[in-house]
Design a protein around this motif. Structure first.
Motif, PDB file in Angstrom:
ATOM      1  N   LEU A 198       5.357  -6.261   7.106  1.00  0.00           N
ATOM      2  CA  LEU A 198       5.008  -7.281   6.111  1.00  0.00           C
ATOM      3  C   LEU A 198       5.257  -8.699   6.612  1.00  0.00           C
ATOM      4  O   LEU A 198       4.785  -9.658   6.025  1.00  0.00           O
ATOM      5  CB  LEU A 198       5.740  -7.042   4.784  1.00  0.00           C
ATOM      6  N   ASP A 236      -2.594  -7.220   2.081  1.00  0.00           N
ATOM      7  CA  ASP A 236      -1.668  -6.381   1.314  1.00  0.00           C
ATOM      8  C   ASP A 236      -2.473  -5.241   0.696  1.00  0.00           C
ATOM      9  O   ASP A 236      -3.627  -5.417   0.318  1.00  0.00           O
ATOM     10  CB  ASP A 236      -1.007  -7.183   0.204  1.00  0.00           C
ATOM     11  N   ARG A 288      -1.863  -0.909  -1.155  1.00  0.00           N
ATOM     12  CA  ARG A 288      -0.954   0.110  -1.692  1.00  0.00           C
ATOM     13  C   ARG A 288      -1.503   1.483  -1.362  1.00  0.00           C
ATOM     14  O   ARG A 288      -2.708   1.697  -1.360  1.00  0.00           O
ATOM     15  CB  ARG A 288      -0.828  -0.018  -3.205  1.00  0.00           C
ATOM     16  N   ALA A 298       4.054   0.115  -1.054  1.00  0.00           N
ATOM     17  CA  ALA A 298       3.430  -1.082  -0.484  1.00  0.00           C
ATOM     18  C   ALA A 298       2.952  -0.806   0.938  1.00  0.00           C
ATOM     19  O   ALA A 298       3.640  -0.151   1.724  1.00  0.00           O
ATOM     20  CB  ALA A 298       4.415  -2.240  -0.484  1.00  0.00           C
ATOM     21  N   VAL A 334       0.423  -2.505   4.378  1.00  0.00           N
ATOM     22  CA  VAL A 334      -0.158  -3.672   5.040  1.00  0.00           C
ATOM     23  C   VAL A 334      -1.307  -3.173   5.897  1.00  0.00           C
ATOM     24  O   VAL A 334      -1.198  -2.133   6.549  1.00  0.00           O
ATOM     25  CB  VAL A 334       0.897  -4.370   5.929  1.00  0.00           C
ATOM     26  N   ALA A 346       4.570  -1.251   4.525  1.00  0.00           N
ATOM     27  CA  ALA A 346       5.038  -2.636   4.679  1.00  0.00           C
ATOM     28  C   ALA A 346       6.412  -2.685   5.365  1.00  0.00           C
ATOM     29  O   ALA A 346       6.719  -3.632   6.077  1.00  0.00           O
ATOM     30  CB  ALA A 346       5.099  -3.312   3.332  1.00  0.00           C
TER      31      ALA A 346
END
Length: 63
Positions: free
Chosen positions: A9, A31, A33, A39, A41, A55
């Motif tokens: 991230l 970004d 999901r 999360a 990236v 992330a």
């Protein structure tokens, strides 16, 4: 020469990321999901396929 190890991230446009035994320049970072809600990236490179990772994963970067 080795790079710094940072969380995915923290990667930004213009960084060089060590992927598949070569340095690849990041064109942009998005970004995202995973379906589980974790999360993610997406690293978009100047050449080669995008790389989607968590992330919190650690990557090797040169700035």
């Amino acid at each position: 020469m080795r790079g710094s190890r940072i969380m995915a991230l923290r990667v930004r446009s213009g960084d060089l990321v060590w992927v598949q035994k070569e340095w690849r320049q990041v064109r942009c970072v998005r970004d995202d999901r995973f379906a589980t809600g974790t999360a993610a990236v997406v690293l978009i490179f100047r050449r080669g396929a995008p790389w989607r990772l968590r992330a919190a994963d650690v990557v090797e970067v040169r700035r």
